[in-house]
Design a protein around this motif. Structure first.
Motif, PDB file in Angstrom:
ATOM      1  N   ARG A  82       0.814  -1.212   0.000  1.00  0.00           N
ATOM      2  CA  ARG A  82       0.000   0.000   0.000  1.00  0.00           C
ATOM      3  C   ARG A  82       0.847   1.262   0.000  1.00  0.00           C
ATOM      4  NH1 ARG A  82      -5.534  -0.624   0.853  1.00  0.00           N
ATOM      5  NH2 ARG A  82      -5.914  -2.793   1.406  1.00  0.00           N
ATOM      6  N   ARG A 107     -10.784   8.271  -1.415  1.00  0.00           N
ATOM      7  CA  ARG A 107     -11.414   7.277  -0.536  1.00  0.00           C
ATOM      8  C   ARG A 107     -12.446   7.929   0.373  1.00  0.00           C
ATOM      9  NH1 ARG A 107      -9.520   2.114   0.578  1.00  0.00           N
ATOM     10  NH2 ARG A 107     -10.827   2.352   2.386  1.00  0.00           N
ATOM     11  N   ARG A 108     -13.562   7.267   0.469  1.00  0.00           N
ATOM     12  CA  ARG A 108     -14.569   7.727   1.422  1.00  0.00           C
ATOM     13  C   ARG A 108     -14.738   6.656   2.486  1.00  0.00           C
ATOM     14  NH1 ARG A 108     -18.786   7.854  -3.084  1.00  0.00           N
ATOM     15  NH2 ARG A 108     -17.274   6.387  -3.838  1.00  0.00           N
ATOM     16  N   GLY A 109     -15.601   6.965   3.471  1.00  0.00           N
ATOM     17  CA  GLY A 109     -15.958   5.942   4.464  1.00  0.00           C
ATOM     18  C   GLY A 109     -14.823   5.540   5.326  1.00  0.00           C
ATOM     19  N   LEU A 136     -14.814   1.305  -5.624  1.00  0.00           N
ATOM     20  CA  LEU A 136     -15.273   2.584  -5.097  1.00  0.00           C
ATOM     21  C   LEU A 136     -15.873   3.448  -6.211  1.00  0.00           C
ATOM     22  CD1 LEU A 136     -12.400   3.321  -2.595  1.00  0.00           C
ATOM     23  CD2 LEU A 136     -14.777   2.870  -2.033  1.00  0.00           C
ATOM     24  N   ALA A 137     -15.457   3.165  -7.457  1.00  0.00           N
ATOM     25  CA  ALA A 137     -16.005   3.912  -8.576  1.00  0.00           C
ATOM     26  C   ALA A 137     -17.436   3.483  -8.891  1.00  0.00           C
ATOM     27  CB  ALA A 137     -15.112   3.737  -9.802  1.00  0.00           C
ATOM     28  N   PRO A 161     -11.812   7.483  -7.326  1.00  0.00           N
ATOM     29  CA  PRO A 161     -12.129   8.720  -6.620  1.00  0.00           C
ATOM     30  C   PRO A 161     -11.438   8.704  -5.259  1.00  0.00           C
ATOM     31  CG  PRO A 161     -13.940   7.168  -6.430  1.00  0.00           C
ATOM     32  CD  PRO A 161     -12.883   6.502  -7.264  1.00  0.00           C
ATOM     33  N   VAL A 198     -21.013   2.322  -3.645  1.00  0.00           N
ATOM     34  CA  VAL A 198     -20.059   1.616  -2.776  1.00  0.00           C
ATOM     35  C   VAL A 198     -19.371   2.628  -1.862  1.00  0.00           C
ATOM     36  CG1 VAL A 198     -17.948   0.273  -2.716  1.00  0.00           C
ATOM     37  CG2 VAL A 198     -19.702  -0.235  -4.394  1.00  0.00           C
ATOM     38  N   GLU A 199     -19.419   2.352  -0.544  1.00  0.00           N
ATOM     39  CA  GLU A 199     -18.835   3.284   0.413  1.00  0.00           C
ATOM     40  C   GLU A 199     -17.456   2.858   0.842  1.00  0.00           C
ATOM     41  OE1 GLU A 199     -21.268   3.813   3.807  1.00  0.00           O
ATOM     42  OE2 GLU A 199     -22.456   5.393   2.884  1.00  0.00           O
ATOM     43  N   ASP A 200     -17.255   1.560   0.895  1.00  0.00           N
ATOM     44  CA  ASP A 200     -16.001   1.080   1.450  1.00  0.00           C
ATOM     45  C   ASP A 200     -15.604  -0.205   0.755  1.00  0.00           C
ATOM     46  OD1 ASP A 200     -13.859   1.234   3.024  1.00  0.00           O
ATOM     47  OD2 ASP A 200     -14.845   0.664   4.893  1.00  0.00           O
ATOM     48  N   ALA A 201     -14.337  -0.295   0.379  1.00  0.00           N
ATOM     49  CA  ALA A 201     -13.821  -1.539  -0.184  1.00  0.00           C
ATOM     50  C   ALA A 201     -12.414  -1.701   0.342  1.00  0.00           C
ATOM     51  CB  ALA A 201     -13.811  -1.467  -1.709  1.00  0.00           C
ATOM     52  N   ARG A 202     -12.174  -2.800   1.003  1.00  0.00           N
ATOM     53  CA  ARG A 202     -10.854  -2.999   1.605  1.00  0.00           C
ATOM     54  C   ARG A 202     -10.398  -4.411   1.298  1.00  0.00           C
ATOM     55  NH1 ARG A 202      -6.934   0.392   3.901  1.00  0.00           N
ATOM     56  NH2 ARG A 202      -5.582  -0.894   5.162  1.00  0.00           N
TER      57      ARG A 202
END
Lengths: 56, 751
Positions: free
Chosen positions: A40, A54-56, B62-63, A52, B67-71
């Motif tokens: 990362r 990062r959100r959340g 995320l695009a 875009p 979707v709010e969160d992707a990890r």
């Protein structure tokens, strides 16, 4: 030799500090994804990416 | 197919892109509501290896609107996605991932192993405590050792009291895994390696406290915590190894919990987990879907790929009223089936039970280190007891200075602590973790250290053909002009038939023809630029055409009134198959080919790979019987296979391997899984396993030698805390360095 009265507690205290830091890191999941963390750091958040912010 | 203009799959090319035609089960059944009222989905992503993958996957998701969160966790390959409840259809996530070039399967996190490994974490904390304590006590011990003659008794007592203050609680805390395991063994009337460890730790602690209180010269607080520190390293490595294997096995299980589309009374298809299917449910099977449970076709006609059940590579037609077996793949047309069994009673589950049976018999085998422990424990305890008695009696018989009960006890405890199996505890896990780590980098995943031990001992290899010796996919072998190939492929893109897919693979990316009509068992037809074109069986395309005689499968293609063209396919051997077989033979292994496919096809493959012993048309039971016969001859067979028909044989063999393209059940049953198109990693795995076996034997031998040298010193009573500390740390260091030789010195086997 009186100085050891201070030196020993100081040394033990610093060691304990390191131990606490390690346990904290472990508990907060810093070691969950070791490989991912290593990769990362290479991701440039602000280069021209198709993603875009990062959100959340 | 790449949504954002990138090549599919890992941008660094570290993992091959998946088969684009893989089935995409509906993940809706696995969506869960989290504490913040969002919908979440856990997926297992295959093929993510680098920073580019993280960015591509997380960025791509995320695009997606909503979707709010992707990890993505790169270590475990798990991806967690969250979105506001109802804002998004979960299938879009899977299809977005597929478009990015990653295979993703939703799973139920409750059936998968928890990603946080509580036991490993607890071991790490104990390890850290022991490390902290041993360093601090060492800081106090070194002045005592170096200040002999200069340091006053009062200062020494102070040092020892502070050591006790740190050492006693630390040892009692860090030693708990050993105490518990020793207690569990003792209460069952057995003794394991942890019994002498616990005894040594507790007795030494008690003796050291007593000596400190009595103003004695020697206290072993440093030795005790260092001992625990070294032992915990071994214990943690061992745990990591097992944990990795367990997680992989559970992941495979979780993946099997896919969904099926149940047709409810109102005629609407709902995605439900396969385990919820009841007898009598109507289930819709789209082309590419795997049959979830046994059942009967109610509507539709199609073709079935039964390769994973029987090893037979030619698709079979199926129509109304016929029986479907779980595990087969529906190829050409949608089908509606009625379930006649629950998933537990279906064919796949039946095979899974056979696998379990094989694994149970395997688990009964005793591990090398357990054998060492069984030998070691009584010897050490007898020696310690003899030392105690000897020091009590000897002064009465000979002219030796009497030490009294306290002195005799000190020497007996010295025997216990110096023989404590630090090196023995590290000897095996250190080697296994280095060996599995090295193989992992080469794309071989070893399930357990035990598997490595067994792999080193094999003398026979039994191989499946389809998908193991060969790639398991037909490959176009006839020479076809580029233009014709492109036209034929544009028809083939409409179908999931294995031959059509092989044709598409040979042609590369391109357009699909519009309005293609598929007749199951016959072929495809469409108008291309106004000219009728047909692709399929000879009877369908050109009944009177005469083609070349050919052992493999064939397709015919005809454009308008042009001459019909024969397209021949072969299930090609893996590129390095012959070289690998030769290399395995050079290692003294006997090789047999045992396949469920037609004898002619098996013979051809055996001949070109250089295998003398082969057999075709073998059922799963035949395979198990052959392995049992080999075992009865006293041989130790390694089974290599990929299909569901091999899974039971894999579990029954002495050791087993399967390629990464194998079905999940086989991968779950196999001891090791190798990735990629080449067989070469297999040779390396055997080489590394044999080298690891040698290192383990060397390490165990060294530990024994160390004890032979150290015990007399302890028995005579010459052991001081300094000697104990040096002896313990140096023997552990030597054992670890010897294990690391596997990483540094080993050559890589290449063609």
């Amino acid at each position: 030799m009186d100085i050891v009265i201070w030196l020993i507690p100081a040394a033990v205290f610093m060691g304990a500090l390191g131990l606490c830091a390690f346990i904290w890191a472990l508990r907060t999941g810093q070691y969950e994804d070791i490989e991912g963390a290593a990769h990362r750091i290479l991701i440039d958040e602000d280069d021209e990416s198709p993603q875009p912010p990062r959100r959340g | 197919m790449a949504a954002i203009g990138l090549a599919p799959g890992c941008p660094s090319g570290l993992a091959p892109p998946p088969d684009a035609e893989a089935s995409r089960p509906d993940p809706s059944a696995f969506v869960r509501r989290d504490a913040r009222g969002r919908d979440t989905l856990d997926l297992l992503v295959k093929g993510a290896r680098c920073a580019g993958c993280i960015r591509k996957i997380e960025g791509g998701l995320l695009a997606l609107p909503g979707v709010e969160d992707a990890r993505l966790n790169l270590t475990t390959g798990r991806l967690a996605v969250a979105w506001p409840a109802g804002a998004l259809a979960p299938t879009r996530i899977v299809s977005a991932l597929n478009d990015l070039g990653y295979e993703a399967v939703a799973f139920d996190p409750t059936t998968a192993e928890k990603s946080t490994d509580a036991e490993g974490r607890a071991l790490l904390i104990r390890l850290a405590v022991a490390g902290f304590a041993s360093m601090n006590i060492m800081m106090l011990s070194v002045p005592v050792w170096s200040g002999v003659g200069e340091m006053g008794a009062g200062t020494r007592a102070l040092m020892y009291w502070i050591s006790a203050l740190i050492g006693v609680p630390a040892a009692l805390y860090a030693g708990q895994p050993f105490f518990r395991s020793a207690w569990a063994a003792l209460s069952k009337g057995r003794a394991n390696m942890d019994v002498p460890i616990s005894l040594a730790v507790l007795l030494t602690l008690a003796m050291s406290v007593f000596e400190t209180a009595a103003g004695g010269r020697h206290a072993y607080f440093d030795g005790v915590v260092m001992l625990l520190f070294l032992l915990l390293i071994g214990r943690y490595l061992d745990h990591r190894l097992r944990q990795e294997a367990r997680t992989a096995a559970r992941d495979l299980l979780a993946l099997q919990a896919v969904t099926a589309a149940r047709l409810d009374a109102d005629g609407i298809a709902r995605a439900i987990p396969v385990r919820d299917i009841a007898v009598g449910d109507r289930i819709a099977l789209a082309p590419g879907d795997r049959v979830p449970v046994n059942g009967i076709v109610e509507d539709g006609a199609s073709e079935l790929d039964r390769a994973i059940l029987t090893g037979e590579s030619t698709p079979a037609p199926i129509s109304v009223g016929e029986t479907l077996h779980a595990g087969a793949v529906n190829l050409t047309r949608p089908l509606i089936m009625r379930a006649s069994a629950r998933v537990e009673d279906s064919t796949v589950a039946e095979l899974a039970r056979l696998i379990e049976l094989g694994e149970q018999t395997r688990a009964a085998r005793m591990r090398l280190v357990d054998k060492a422990a069984a030998l070691y424990v009584p010897i050490v305890h007898t020696l310690a007891a003899l030392t105690f008695i000897g020091w009590l009696i000897a002064p009465l018989l000979f002219d030796i200075e009497a030490l009294g009960v306290r002195g005799a006890l000190t020497n007996a405890i010295a025997v216990l602590i110096i023989t404590c199996p630090c090196a023995l505890g590290l000897a095996v896990p250190a080697v296994q973790i280095v060996a599995t780590g090295r193989l992992f980098k080469r794309g071989v995943f070893v399930k357990s250290g035990d598997a490595l031990e067994r792999l080193a001992q094999i003398d026979t290899i039994v191989m499946d053909k389809t998908g193991t010796l060969t790639l398991g996919r037909p490959r176009l072998v006839s020479a076809v002009g580029a233009e014709t190939l492109r036209t034929a492929a544009s028809l083939a893109r409409a179908s999931r038939h294995p031959l059509a897919r092989a044709l598409v693979a040979a042609a590369g990316p391109g357009r699909a023809a519009a309005n293609v009509r598929e007749t199951p068992g016959q072929g495809l037809e469409a108008l291309i630029d106004g000219v009728p074109a047909r692709l399929g069986a000879r009877a369908f395309v050109a009944p009177n055409a005469i083609g070349e005689a050919h052992a493999g499968a064939e397709l015919w293609f005809r454009l308008g009134d042009g001459a019909p063209l024969q397209l021949r396919f072969e299930d090609a051997l893996r590129s390095d198959a012959a070289a690998v077989i030769a290399a395995l033979k050079a290692r003294g292994l006997t090789i047999e080919l045992l396949s469920g496919d037609r004898p002619e096809a098996v013979e051809a493959a055996a001949r070109s790979a250089g295998v003398a012993a082969w057999r075709g048309g073998a059922s799963p039971q035949d395979k198990i019987a052959r392995l049992a016969a080999l075992k009865a001859e006293g041989r130790k067979p390694l089974m290599i296979g990929d299909g569901l028909n091999d899974a039971a044989a894999l579990a029954a063999a002495f050791a087993s391997a399967s390629p990464g393209s194998a079905i999940d059940a086989s991968q779950a049953a196999a001891d090791l899984v190798f990735q990629g198109e080449a067989l070469a990693p297999l040779v390396e795995a055997i080489d590394v396993a044999r080298a690891a076996h040698r290192r383990v034997i060397e390490n165990l031998g060294f530990s024994a030698l160390y004890n032979v040298l150290a015990i007399p010193i302890a028995v005579i009573g010459w052991v001081t805390p300094l000697i104990a500390a040096i002896a313990m740390s140096s023997s552990s260091l030597i054992v670890t360095l010897n294990a690391l030789r596997l990483q540094v010195g080993a050559r890589r086997w290449t063609l």
